[in-house]
Scaffold this active site. Structure first.
Site, PDB file in Angstrom:
ATOM      1  N   ARG A 105     -16.995   0.057   5.257  1.00 25.05           N
ATOM      2  CA  ARG A 105     -17.827   0.451   4.160  1.00 25.05           C
ATOM      3  C   ARG A 105     -19.362   0.565   4.124  1.00 25.05           C
ATOM      4  O   ARG A 105     -19.732  -0.740   4.131  1.00 25.05           O
ATOM      5  CB  ARG A 105     -17.121  -0.235   2.879  1.00 25.05           C
ATOM      6  CG  ARG A 105     -17.650   0.582   1.383  1.00 25.05           C
ATOM      7  CD  ARG A 105     -17.384  -0.033   0.185  1.00 25.05           C
ATOM      8  NE  ARG A 105     -15.792  -0.064   0.142  1.00 25.05           N
ATOM      9  CZ  ARG A 105     -15.240  -1.156  -0.473  1.00 25.05           C
ATOM     10  NH1 ARG A 105     -15.566  -1.868  -1.142  1.00 25.05           N
ATOM     11  NH2 ARG A 105     -13.727  -0.731  -0.199  1.00 25.05           N
ATOM     12  N   HIS A 149     -16.215  -5.296   3.195  1.00 22.75           N
ATOM     13  CA  HIS A 149     -15.807  -3.968   3.901  1.00 22.75           C
ATOM     14  C   HIS A 149     -17.042  -3.764   4.739  1.00 22.75           C
ATOM     15  O   HIS A 149     -16.921  -3.100   5.787  1.00 22.75           O
ATOM     16  CB  HIS A 149     -15.588  -3.078   2.940  1.00 22.75           C
ATOM     17  CG  HIS A 149     -14.204  -3.129   2.497  1.00 22.75           C
ATOM     18  ND1 HIS A 149     -13.179  -2.279   3.296  1.00 22.75           N
ATOM     19  CD2 HIS A 149     -13.657  -3.448   1.228  1.00 22.75           C
ATOM     20  CE1 HIS A 149     -11.971  -2.397   2.435  1.00 22.75           C
ATOM     21  NE2 HIS A 149     -12.243  -3.288   1.402  1.00 22.75           N
ATOM     22  N   ASP A 156      -8.246  -1.709   3.418  1.00 22.01           N
ATOM     23  CA  ASP A 156      -7.289  -1.373   2.269  1.00 22.01           C
ATOM     24  C   ASP A 156      -6.342  -0.380   2.529  1.00 22.01           C
ATOM     25  O   ASP A 156      -6.641   0.642   3.177  1.00 22.01           O
ATOM     26  CB  ASP A 156      -8.268  -0.674   1.003  1.00 22.01           C
ATOM     27  CG  ASP A 156      -9.225  -1.666   0.367  1.00 22.01           C
ATOM     28  OD1 ASP A 156      -9.234  -2.958   0.625  1.00 22.01           O
ATOM     29  OD2 ASP A 156     -10.403  -1.201  -0.054  1.00 22.01           O
ATOM     30  N   GLU A 218      -6.270  -8.095  -5.139  1.00 23.85           N
ATOM     31  CA  GLU A 218      -5.946  -6.967  -4.751  1.00 23.85           C
ATOM     32  C   GLU A 218      -4.843  -6.933  -3.501  1.00 23.85           C
ATOM     33  O   GLU A 218      -5.161  -7.165  -2.519  1.00 23.85           O
ATOM     34  CB  GLU A 218      -7.313  -6.262  -4.145  1.00 23.85           C
ATOM     35  CG  GLU A 218      -8.255  -6.145  -5.122  1.00 23.85           C
ATOM     36  CD  GLU A 218      -9.499  -5.636  -4.648  1.00 23.85           C
ATOM     37  OE1 GLU A 218     -10.404  -5.341  -5.421  1.00 23.85           O
ATOM     38  OE2 GLU A 218      -9.735  -5.528  -3.398  1.00 23.85           O
ATOM     39  N   HIS A 221      -5.680  -5.202   0.078  1.00 25.38           N
ATOM     40  CA  HIS A 221      -6.923  -5.708   0.585  1.00 25.38           C
ATOM     41  C   HIS A 221      -6.747  -6.695   1.729  1.00 25.38           C
ATOM     42  O   HIS A 221      -6.361  -7.937   1.630  1.00 25.38           O
ATOM     43  CB  HIS A 221      -7.908  -6.242  -0.422  1.00 25.38           C
ATOM     44  CG  HIS A 221      -9.245  -6.529  -0.054  1.00 25.38           C
ATOM     45  ND1 HIS A 221     -10.632  -6.255  -0.594  1.00 25.38           N
ATOM     46  CD2 HIS A 221      -9.588  -7.764   1.064  1.00 25.38           C
ATOM     47  CE1 HIS A 221     -11.727  -6.626   0.078  1.00 25.38           C
ATOM     48  NE2 HIS A 221     -11.016  -7.493   0.826  1.00 25.38           N
TER      49      HIS A 221
END
Length: 239
Positions: A105, A149, A156, A218, A221
């Site tokens: 990301r 990320h 994910d 999460e 993740h």
């Protein structure tokens, strides 16, 4: 307005990231291309891996394409991509497959998330992504100014069960959707069914066998441990 890189470096130096525990503050890489950052497309290793890259489109908690996502691709540092490919190949022997929602990301995408979180008037995605929380509560555990990320080692994803021919796959029931900001998204949440919890553990076990560690808040993740570049953030566009 997009934050300048200098501001991102400052955020990297002072931000406390929910999914980063590195003692040394991360620094922004000068890399301008994926190749310079050693980021590779997972499809160079698994050409038919299932992808639904959420932040390249409108189906995400921001409700719009996110800064830095110019194409719906999964980029990862090469050692991470190779480990993920091994997970996928093992799962296929069990008629299971991964479905990827996000990988590397860009730092500018994280800055976009923070700007969105501060815009309390924008409530378009509340029902789908944070129905039990006030938007002002999202900064912290769910949205942080620096994301793991951006180091290129976090993914994910979810699991699918496929027919014997591998052509018809259905997502396993994990109890929540992706980016559902609620305690029910915690991997060991008490409020989900036994079958949903078993599916989460099936994913966790498959990922753990290749060195990926789950973020407990999460279920989707995962980060490769140890990370190849634990103190480096990247801002190369996904394209």
């Amino acid at each position: 307005m997009r934050r300048p890189l200098a501001a991102l470096v400052l955020l990297a130096a002072i931000g406390a990231c929910a999914d980063s525990r590195a003692e040394q503050p991360p620094a922004l890489s000068p890399a301008k291309t994926a190749a310079a950052a050693n980021l590779v497309d997972i499809r160079t290793l698994v050409p038919d891996i299932a992808e639904d890259i959420k932040y390249a489109g409108h189906d995400n908690f921001v409700g719009a394409p996110v800064d830095g996502y110019l194409a719906p691709k999964c980029l990862l540092l090469r050692p991470v991509a190779e480990a993920l490919a091994r997970v996928e190949h093992e799962l296929r022997t069990q008629h299971l497959r991964l479905r990827i929602w996000d990988c590397y990301r860009p730092a500018r995408a994280v800055a976009h998330f923070v700007r969105w979180a501060h815009d309390l008037a924008d409530q378009r995605t509340k029902a789908q992504h944070y129905p039990t929380l006030d938007k002002s509560q999202l900064l912290g555990d769910y949205i942080a100014p620096v994301s793991g990320h951006s180091r290129g080692a976090t993914i994910d994803l979810t699991l699918e069960h496929c027919a014997a021919d591998g052509k018809r796959c259905e997502a396993l029931d994990m109890g929540t959707d992706f980016d559902f900001f609620d305690v029910r998204a915690h991997t060991d949440a008490p409020g989900i069914s036994a079958a949903q919890h078993a599916n989460r553990l099936l994913l966790r076990d498959a990922m753990a066998r290749e060195g990926f560690r789950n973020y407990p808040l999460e279920w989707w993740h995962y980060t490769l441990v140890p990370e190849p570049t634990p103190h480096t953030l990247y801002d190369v566009p996904v394209q």
